[in-house]
Design an enzyme around this catalytic site. Structure first.
Site, PDB file in Angstrom:
ATOM      1  CE  LYS A   1      -2.478   1.506   3.556  1.00 15.43           C
ATOM      2  NZ  LYS A   1      -3.484   1.547   4.626  1.00 15.43           N
TER       3      LYS A   1
ATOM      4  CG  ASP B   1      -7.811   3.225   1.469  1.00 11.47           C
ATOM      5  OD1 ASP B   1      -8.555   2.810   0.550  1.00 11.47           O
ATOM      6  OD2 ASP B   1      -8.031   4.284   2.086  1.00 11.47           O
TER       7      ASP B   1
END
Ligand code: SF4
Length: 220
Positions: free
Chosen positions: A121, A139
Site C-alpha cells: 500500500k 486501502d
C-alpha cells in the site's frame, strides 16, 4: 457493459464529483511521504498531518531521522498509535535509504518493499504520488467500495489490486485510490452508504441489488 467500461465510467463520474481528490497526507519530498505513510497505519491522515508538521521541522532530513533515538521518536509520534513499531520502522527505513540508496527513495516496487515498514500500500502510494508511476493503492475505503461496485469479489488487497489493474486504464490507477477515499468519506460511508445520493448508483452492483453480499468481513 463490460467491467472495463463500467469502471472507466465510474472513474469519470467520480472525477467530476471529486475534482480535487488527491493524497491527503502532507509532504514535500518522497522520504517525507514514506514517513507520513508509515505513521498513517490505523491513524487518520488529519492526525498524521498534525504530527508531521512538527516532526519535519524537528527532523529536517533523512540523516536526522536515521540518527534519532528510539525513545525520542516514540515520544514525538506517540499520538498516532502503534508508536513503538512505527518509530522503529521510521528510523530503520531512513537508515536503509542512506546506506543503500544514497538517500533517495527508490521508485520501483521491489526496492520499496525491501524498506522496513513498507508494504504494497505504501509502496504504491509513493510510486503514484511521488514519482507519477501508475499504481493502485488499496486501502480500506478502496477495498470496500470496489467490492460494493462489483469490480472485485476479493477481500485480499493484493487480489483487489490485481483485479483493478486488469480493468482500469493505466492512467486511472493512481487516481482511483484517491477517488475511493473521497467517496468513502462523503457518500459511500462504511457504516451506511448513502446510495440515493451517489452519482454512480446506476453503475453499482450493490445499489442495483445484483450482489447484496459484498460487504463481508474485512470491511472498514
Ligand atoms: S451506490 Fe451506494 S454502495 Fe454503490 S458506490 Fe454509491 S454509495 Fe457506495
Amino acid at each position: 457493459m463490460t467491467d472495463q467500461n463500467r469502471a472507466s465510467e465510474i472513474a469519470r463520474i467520480l472525477k467530476k464529483k471529486y475534482p480535487d481528490a488527491e493524497c491527503t497526507l502532507n509532504f514535500k519530498y518522497p522520504w517525507q511521504l514514506m514517513i507520513a505513510a508509515i505513521l498513517a497505519a490505523q491513524c487518520t491522515d488529519a492526525r498524521v498531518n498534525i504530527i508531521t508538521a512538527d516532526l519535519f521541522e524537528k527532523y529536517p532530513d533523512l540523516e536526522a531521522f536515521a540518527s534519532a533515538s528510539q525513545s525520542d521518536m516514540e515520544e514525538d509520534i506517540r499520538s498516532c498509535g502503534l508508536f513503538r513499531n512505527k518509530a522503529k520502522a521510521i528510523i530503520a527505513s531512513s537508515s536503509m535509504l542512506l546506506e543503500r540508496y544514497a538517500g533517495e527513495v527508490p521508485s520501483d516496487m521491489d526496492a520499496l518493499l525491501r524498506l522496513p515498514g513498507i508494504g504494497r500500500k505504501i509502496a504504491n502510494l509513493i510510486m503514484g504520488d511521488s514519482f507519477g508511476v501508475p499504481a493502485v493503492v488499496v486501502d480500506t475505503h478502496c477495498a470496500r467500495i470496489t467490492r460494493l461496485l462489483g469490480l472485485t469479489s476479493h477481500s485480499d488487497p493484493v487480489r483487489i489490486e490485481r483485479d483493478l489493474m486488469a480493468i482500469l486504464p493505466k492512467e486511472i490507477w493512481t487516481s482511483w485510490g484517491h477517488l475511493m477515499v473521497a467517496h468513502g468519506r462523503e457518500i459511500c460511508k462504511a457504516r451506511q452508504p448513502v446510495c440515493e445520493e451517489c452519482p454512480v448508483n446506476k453503475l453499482c452492483l450493490y445499489a442495483l441489488g445484483v450482489k447484496t453480499d459484498l460487504r463481508g468481513a474485512g470491511d472498514a
